[in-house]
Design a protein around this motif. Structure first.
Motif, PDB file in Angstrom:
ATOM      1  N   ALA A  23       0.850  -1.181   0.000  1.00 44.43           N
ATOM      2  CA  ALA A  23       0.000   0.000   0.000  1.00 44.43           C
ATOM      3  C   ALA A  23       0.887   1.233   0.000  1.00 44.43           C
ATOM      4  N   VAL A  24       0.743   2.084  -0.993  1.00 44.67           N
ATOM      5  CA  VAL A  24       1.536   3.298  -1.079  1.00 44.67           C
ATOM      6  C   VAL A  24       0.761   4.325  -1.876  1.00 44.67           C
ATOM      7  N   LEU A  25       0.912   5.570  -1.528  1.00 40.20           N
ATOM      8  CA  LEU A  25       0.256   6.637  -2.270  1.00 40.20           C
ATOM      9  C   LEU A  25       1.038   6.891  -3.543  1.00 40.20           C
ATOM     10  N   ALA A  26       0.469   6.569  -4.676  1.00 40.86           N
ATOM     11  CA  ALA A  26       1.172   6.725  -5.946  1.00 40.86           C
ATOM     12  C   ALA A  26       1.132   8.180  -6.380  1.00 40.86           C
ATOM     13  N   MET A  27       2.275   8.679  -6.790  1.00 33.80           N
ATOM     14  CA  MET A  27       2.333  10.047  -7.294  1.00 33.80           C
ATOM     15  C   MET A  27       1.911  10.102  -8.752  1.00 33.80           C
ATOM     16  N   THR A  28       2.097   9.013  -9.480  1.00 35.17           N
ATOM     17  CA  THR A  28       1.602   8.924 -10.843  1.00 35.17           C
ATOM     18  C   THR A  28       0.813   7.647 -10.939  1.00 35.17           C
ATOM     19  N   ALA A  29      -0.504   7.750 -10.789  1.00 37.53           N
ATOM     20  CA  ALA A  29      -1.334   6.558 -10.773  1.00 37.53           C
ATOM     21  C   ALA A  29      -2.039   6.390 -12.099  1.00 37.53           C
ATOM     22  N   CYS A  30      -2.109   5.156 -12.556  1.00 37.08           N
ATOM     23  CA  CYS A  30      -2.800   4.837 -13.800  1.00 37.08           C
ATOM     24  C   CYS A  30      -3.914   3.869 -13.480  1.00 37.08           C
ATOM     25  N   GLN A  73     -12.392   2.654  -9.088  1.00 36.84           N
ATOM     26  CA  GLN A  73     -12.186   1.798  -7.926  1.00 36.84           C
ATOM     27  C   GLN A  73     -13.478   1.196  -7.419  1.00 36.84           C
ATOM     28  N   GLN A  74     -14.620   1.849  -7.659  1.00 36.17           N
ATOM     29  CA  GLN A  74     -15.853   1.320  -7.116  1.00 36.17           C
ATOM     30  C   GLN A  74     -16.343   0.084  -7.865  1.00 36.17           C
ATOM     31  N   GLU A  75     -15.767  -0.229  -9.035  1.00 38.29           N
ATOM     32  CA  GLU A  75     -16.191  -1.403  -9.774  1.00 38.29           C
ATOM     33  C   GLU A  75     -15.616  -2.663  -9.112  1.00 38.29           C
ATOM     34  N   SER A  76     -16.459  -3.651  -8.898  1.00 37.42           N
ATOM     35  CA  SER A  76     -15.958  -4.908  -8.359  1.00 37.42           C
ATOM     36  C   SER A  76     -15.287  -5.703  -9.456  1.00 37.42           C
ATOM     37  N   GLY A  77     -14.442  -6.662  -9.044  1.00 40.41           N
ATOM     38  CA  GLY A  77     -13.769  -7.484 -10.034  1.00 40.41           C
ATOM     39  C   GLY A  77     -14.756  -8.233 -10.917  1.00 40.41           C
ATOM     40  N   ALA A  78     -15.845  -8.735 -10.316  1.00 41.25           N
ATOM     41  CA  ALA A  78     -16.826  -9.484 -11.096  1.00 41.25           C
ATOM     42  C   ALA A  78     -17.500  -8.598 -12.127  1.00 41.25           C
ATOM     43  N   LYS A  79     -17.832  -7.376 -11.734  1.00 38.57           N
ATOM     44  CA  LYS A  79     -18.500  -6.465 -12.654  1.00 38.57           C
ATOM     45  C   LYS A  79     -17.575  -6.072 -13.791  1.00 38.57           C
ATOM     46  N   ASP A 138      -3.954  -8.445  -2.451  1.00 38.97           N
ATOM     47  CA  ASP A 138      -5.327  -8.387  -1.945  1.00 38.97           C
ATOM     48  C   ASP A 138      -6.309  -8.626  -3.096  1.00 38.97           C
ATOM     49  N   PRO A 139      -7.093  -9.699  -3.062  1.00 34.34           N
ATOM     50  CA  PRO A 139      -8.029  -9.967  -4.166  1.00 34.34           C
ATOM     51  C   PRO A 139      -9.146  -8.942  -4.261  1.00 34.34           C
ATOM     52  N   ARG A 140      -9.323  -8.119  -3.224  1.00 35.33           N
ATOM     53  CA  ARG A 140     -10.373  -7.093  -3.242  1.00 35.33           C
ATOM     54  C   ARG A 140      -9.868  -5.763  -3.781  1.00 35.33           C
ATOM     55  N   ALA A 141      -8.593  -5.686  -4.096  1.00 39.64           N
ATOM     56  CA  ALA A 141      -8.028  -4.440  -4.616  1.00 39.64           C
ATOM     57  C   ALA A 141      -8.608  -4.137  -5.997  1.00 39.64           C
ATOM     58  N   PRO A 142      -8.648  -2.867  -6.386  1.00 38.37           N
ATOM     59  CA  PRO A 142      -9.134  -2.530  -7.724  1.00 38.37           C
ATOM     60  C   PRO A 142      -8.164  -3.013  -8.787  1.00 38.37           C
ATOM     61  N   ILE A 143      -8.652  -3.166 -10.006  1.00 38.15           N
ATOM     62  CA  ILE A 143      -7.781  -3.513 -11.129  1.00 38.15           C
ATOM     63  C   ILE A 143      -6.955  -2.280 -11.445  1.00 38.15           C
ATOM     64  N   ASN A 144      -5.663  -2.342 -11.124  1.00 39.96           N
ATOM     65  CA  ASN A 144      -4.874  -1.121 -11.163  1.00 39.96           C
ATOM     66  C   ASN A 144      -3.384  -1.422 -11.312  1.00 39.96           C
ATOM     67  N   ALA A 145      -2.676  -0.468 -11.911  1.00 39.99           N
ATOM     68  CA  ALA A 145      -1.214  -0.481 -11.965  1.00 39.99           C
ATOM     69  C   ALA A 145      -0.766   0.964 -11.903  1.00 39.99           C
ATOM     70  N   PRO A 187      12.553   3.748  -8.351  1.00 38.60           N
ATOM     71  CA  PRO A 187      11.244   3.638  -9.002  1.00 38.60           C
ATOM     72  C   PRO A 187      10.564   2.317  -8.689  1.00 38.60           C
ATOM     73  N   ILE A 188       9.270   2.400  -8.441  1.00 41.29           N
ATOM     74  CA  ILE A 188       8.460   1.232  -8.122  1.00 41.29           C
ATOM     75  C   ILE A 188       7.359   1.098  -9.161  1.00 41.29           C
ATOM     76  N   LEU A 189       7.191  -0.098  -9.691  1.00 45.01           N
ATOM     77  CA  LEU A 189       6.084  -0.421 -10.570  1.00 45.01           C
ATOM     78  C   LEU A 189       5.169  -1.361  -9.797  1.00 45.01           C
ATOM     79  N   ALA A 190       3.969  -0.896  -9.509  1.00 47.29           N
ATOM     80  CA  ALA A 190       3.057  -1.653  -8.648  1.00 47.29           C
ATOM     81  C   ALA A 190       1.859  -2.160  -9.439  1.00 47.29           C
ATOM     82  N   PHE A 191       1.467  -3.381  -9.138  1.00 48.86           N
ATOM     83  CA  PHE A 191       0.343  -4.025  -9.810  1.00 48.86           C
ATOM     84  C   PHE A 191      -0.538  -4.685  -8.765  1.00 48.86           C
ATOM     85  N   THR A 192      -1.837  -4.686  -9.006  1.00 50.14           N
ATOM     86  CA  THR A 192      -2.736  -5.418  -8.121  1.00 50.14           C
ATOM     87  C   THR A 192      -2.992  -6.797  -8.708  1.00 50.14           C
ATOM     88  N   ALA A 193      -3.251  -7.757  -7.816  1.00 47.17           N
ATOM     89  CA  ALA A 193      -3.513  -9.121  -8.259  1.00 47.17           C
ATOM     90  C   ALA A 193      -4.705  -9.198  -9.216  1.00 47.17           C
TER      91      ALA A 193
END
Length: 235
Positions: free
Chosen positions: A9-16, A21-27, A79-86, A96-102
């Motif tokens: 968990a980190v506050l991204a300065m350049t988030a893509c 975020q409110q969309e669930s993975g199933a939706k 975290d499987p509940r995390a939003p689809i994000n990188a 530099p850190i490149l972060a991805f959610t599961a």
């Protein structure tokens, strides 16, 4: 470098953000026409993409921006509940850190998509977007804070709010152009790493289109795909 799988968990300065975020993975899966990828295959795909893309991104980083720290660290929020994000950010030392959610790794249809997303995030760092975004935010804070001070007679709370609004607007001022720049360089990195950026960019065809909203942070999907096609044709 082997990717780190952790509850990162980190506050991204350049988030893509790939999807709201409110969309669930199933939706999101239903919207995108997502085809199931097994967890084992998803992990294998991601690990292989890291092995292929990271050294190419680091080599291009050193060639284009020799003063930057080009030692990328790859992290995964498991975290499987995390939003689809990188997103791309940096640690306290500037690494530099490149972060991805599961969920993003699972949702990707193939290695080309993962490679393009990773290359895009690496491009943000190579192009210095964090520093440029911060400079724009600071300029906006100064401008709006000054205007608020004049209009309010120097009331501290009004000035503070003005600075916050100005920083937010300033940070967003060039965000769309930053995304297109990262798409362009990301196309080159993806191709050099041995993947097809045209296939990789099809990820955008399956996600909600941000369009061209006022003060939006991302360009329309059609503009992004057009940028990838133009750069790929030039390679």
């Amino acid at each position: 470098m082997r990717p780190i799988f952790s509850a990162f968990a980190v506050l991204a300065m350049t988030a893509c953000a790939i999807v709201p975020q409110q969309e669930s993975g199933a939706k999101v899966a239903a919207i995108s026409g997502y085809q199931h990828v097994s967890p084992n295959q998803a992990v294998n795909n991601f690990v292989q993409v890291v092995r292929d893309v990271e050294p190419v991104a680091e080599a291009i980083c050193r060639a284009r921006a020799p003063r930057l720290n080009c030692d990328f660290e790859i992290v995964v929020d498991a975290d499987p509940r995390a939003p689809i994000n990188a997103y791309q950010t940096a640690d306290e030392t500037g690494r530099p850190i490149l972060a991805f959610t599961a969920p993003l790794i699972i949702t990707a249809h193939n290695r080309d998509e993962l490679a393009f997303i990773m290359a895009h995030e690496a491009a943000h760092h190579i192009l210095g977007h964090i520093a440029r975004q911060n400079q724009s935010a600071q300029a906006g804070a100064i401008l709006f804070g000054g205007l608020a001070s004049i209009l309010s007679g120097g009331q501290s709370e009004t000035v503070r709010v003005g600075q916050q609004i100005g920083a937010s607007i300033g940070a967003r001022s060039y965000s769309k152009s930053f995304e297109l720049e990262a798409d362009a360089l990301g196309t080159q990195i993806t191709s050099r790493a041995g993947y097809n950026p045209l296939i990789g960019a099809q990820f955008f065809a399956r996600i909600p289109d941000p369009g061209d909203r006022f003060l939006g942070t991302h360009p329309a999907n059609a503009d992004r795909l057009r940028t990838v096609e133009q750069i790929a044709a030039s390679l």
